[in-house]
Design a protein around this motif. Structure first.
Motif, PDB file in Angstrom:
ATOM      1  N   GLU A 127       0.918  -1.194  -0.015  1.00 49.51           N
ATOM      2  CA  GLU A 127       0.049  -0.116   0.005  1.00 49.51           C
ATOM      3  C   GLU A 127       0.704   1.294   0.067  1.00 49.51           C
ATOM      4  O   GLU A 127       0.436   2.378  -0.578  1.00 49.51           O
ATOM      5  N   ASN A 128       1.945   1.257   0.762  1.00 48.87           N
ATOM      6  CA  ASN A 128       2.894   2.490   0.693  1.00 48.87           C
ATOM      7  C   ASN A 128       3.332   2.695  -0.818  1.00 48.87           C
ATOM      8  O   ASN A 128       3.501   3.912  -1.061  1.00 48.87           O
ATOM      9  N   VAL A 129       3.828   1.602  -1.268  1.00 43.26           N
ATOM     10  CA  VAL A 129       4.380   1.729  -2.847  1.00 43.26           C
ATOM     11  C   VAL A 129       3.218   2.126  -3.651  1.00 43.26           C
ATOM     12  O   VAL A 129       3.620   2.892  -4.671  1.00 43.26           O
ATOM     13  N   ALA A 130       1.966   1.538  -3.601  1.00 43.25           N
ATOM     14  CA  ALA A 130       0.838   1.780  -4.553  1.00 43.25           C
ATOM     15  C   ALA A 130       0.199   3.299  -4.269  1.00 43.25           C
ATOM     16  O   ALA A 130      -0.616   3.761  -5.027  1.00 43.25           O
ATOM     17  N   ALA A 131       0.439   4.022  -3.275  1.00 43.20           N
ATOM     18  CA  ALA A 131      -0.314   5.120  -2.863  1.00 43.20           C
ATOM     19  C   ALA A 131      -0.294   6.072  -4.024  1.00 43.20           C
ATOM     20  O   ALA A 131      -1.286   6.674  -4.199  1.00 43.20           O
ATOM     21  N   ALA A 132       0.876   6.555  -4.298  1.00 39.35           N
ATOM     22  CA  ALA A 132       1.091   7.783  -5.212  1.00 39.35           C
ATOM     23  C   ALA A 132       0.625   7.337  -6.540  1.00 39.35           C
ATOM     24  O   ALA A 132      -0.237   8.470  -7.101  1.00 39.35           O
ATOM     25  N   ARG A 175      14.090  -0.086   1.475  1.00 40.27           N
ATOM     26  CA  ARG A 175      14.231  -0.778   0.251  1.00 40.27           C
ATOM     27  C   ARG A 175      12.543  -0.346  -0.261  1.00 40.27           C
ATOM     28  O   ARG A 175      12.418  -0.168  -1.566  1.00 40.27           O
ATOM     29  N   VAL A 176      11.783  -0.401   0.734  1.00 43.69           N
ATOM     30  CA  VAL A 176      10.212   0.052   0.362  1.00 43.69           C
ATOM     31  C   VAL A 176      10.123   1.333  -0.030  1.00 43.69           C
ATOM     32  O   VAL A 176       9.467   1.604  -1.000  1.00 43.69           O
ATOM     33  N   ALA A 177      10.935   2.082   0.596  1.00 46.15           N
ATOM     34  CA  ALA A 177      10.982   3.362   0.260  1.00 46.15           C
ATOM     35  C   ALA A 177      11.526   3.760  -1.100  1.00 46.15           C
ATOM     36  O   ALA A 177      11.071   4.905  -1.794  1.00 46.15           O
ATOM     37  N   ILE A 178      12.575   3.094  -1.374  1.00 43.85           N
ATOM     38  CA  ILE A 178      13.054   3.311  -2.793  1.00 43.85           C
ATOM     39  C   ILE A 178      12.060   2.772  -3.752  1.00 43.85           C
ATOM     40  O   ILE A 178      11.873   3.100  -5.107  1.00 43.85           O
ATOM     41  N   ALA A 179      11.250   1.566  -3.524  1.00 46.21           N
ATOM     42  CA  ALA A 179      10.304   0.952  -4.460  1.00 46.21           C
ATOM     43  C   ALA A 179       9.237   2.078  -4.576  1.00 46.21           C
ATOM     44  O   ALA A 179       8.646   2.271  -5.741  1.00 46.21           O
ATOM     45  N   ARG A 180       8.981   2.836  -3.487  1.00 47.18           N
ATOM     46  CA  ARG A 180       7.918   3.774  -3.732  1.00 47.18           C
ATOM     47  C   ARG A 180       8.402   5.046  -4.448  1.00 47.18           C
ATOM     48  O   ARG A 180       7.662   5.476  -5.288  1.00 47.18           O
TER      49      ARG A 180
END
Length: 271
Positions: A127-132, A175-180
């Motif tokens: 959900e963090n990555v998909a949000a934007a 790494r999640v932040a990079i994916a985001r």
């Protein structure tokens, strides 16, 4: 639909080479009260180039990154990406501030990876990555989640898509932040000390992901204290001190054969 001629799909957004952008910093000055943080910065980053910014604490490195995507507004000067001023528009002989909505649209083309991850704690990794991409209307919810899964797989976290940030290590959160940051397919990605909040044993997993991005032709601007990493990954190293660029050039020159005494003094303390 993205700004390209083909429909937005998880494959086109997550895979392949990101659209490399040129970044230009034009005569930027920034004050906090009476303290001058940036003192006349001129910097050009060519498309696809990896520029690493090093320097002592308080030299203005993080502020410079925040000015590039207009999280901080310079008192003098401006930044452009692919020739388009960021946060302002030309108005006669001067510059006029854009609306916050227009600035947010521009920021969607500039990825930013923060020191402390800045993930939404109530959202899963997916959900963090998909949000934007979902919030901006680029993708529907299902497509945004498919994109997120593709990007999490790309950074080695396919099995953590349903985990919340509190259930992840610092390295995994970064790494999640990079994916985001990749989710909106930005022309340039800014990294602000991406390993400084990590335990030493977790640093390598984050640096490996950034190295993979660097070899893909993505335009990267990285603030880091990891001098060995800078030597390995950078096309150009910029040494910043007291808000000024002291010297810049290939890592073999700046890090191994610095010309300026201040650069030599700094490196003698960190190497």
């Amino acid at each position: 639909m993205t700004t390209t001629d083909t429909p937005a799909t998880p494959a086109t957004l997550a895979g392949g080479t990101l659209p490399a952008a040129a970044v230009e910093v034009h005569g930027v000055h920034k004050w906090y009260g009476t303290h001058r943080v940036l003192d006349g910065i001129d910097l050009t980053v060519r498309p696809g180039e990896v520029t690493v910014i090093v320097g002592p604490s308080g030299s203005g490195k993080s502020t410079l990154l925040r000015v590039i995507n207009h999280l901080e507004k310079p008192e003098i000067g401006y930044v452009s990406v692919n020739g388009e001023p960021i946060g302002v528009r030309r108005h006669g002989d001067g510059l006029k501030e854009l609306s916050e909505r227009a600035i947010l649209t521009q920021r969607g083309r500039i990825g930013f990876v923060f020191q402390n991850f800045n993930l939404f704690p109530h959202l899963t990794a997916r959900e963090n990555v998909a949000a934007a991409p979902f919030a901006t209307g680029r993708l529907g919810k299902r497509q945004a989640h498919e994109l997120a899964d593709s990007l999490l797989d790309r950074v080695g976290l396919a099995d953590k898509a349903d985990a919340y940030p509190r259930q992840l290590s610092g390295g995994q959160q970064q790494r999640v932040a990079i994916a985001r940051a990749l989710a909106l397919r930005p022309g340039v990605i800014l990294f602000d000390e991406p390993t400084s909040a990590l335990d030493p044993e977790l640093v390598g997993e984050v640096l490996a992901v950034i190295k993979a991005l660097a070899t893909s032709g993505t335009t990267l601007v990285i603030v880091t204290h990891e001098i060995g990493f800078a030597r390995e990954i950078a096309d150009r190293v910029v040494f910043l001190d007291a808000g000024r660029i002291v010297e810049q050039g290939p890592p073999a020159d700046v890090l191994d054969k610095p010309r300026h005494e201040r650069t030599r003094e700094f490196l003698s303390r960190v190497l």
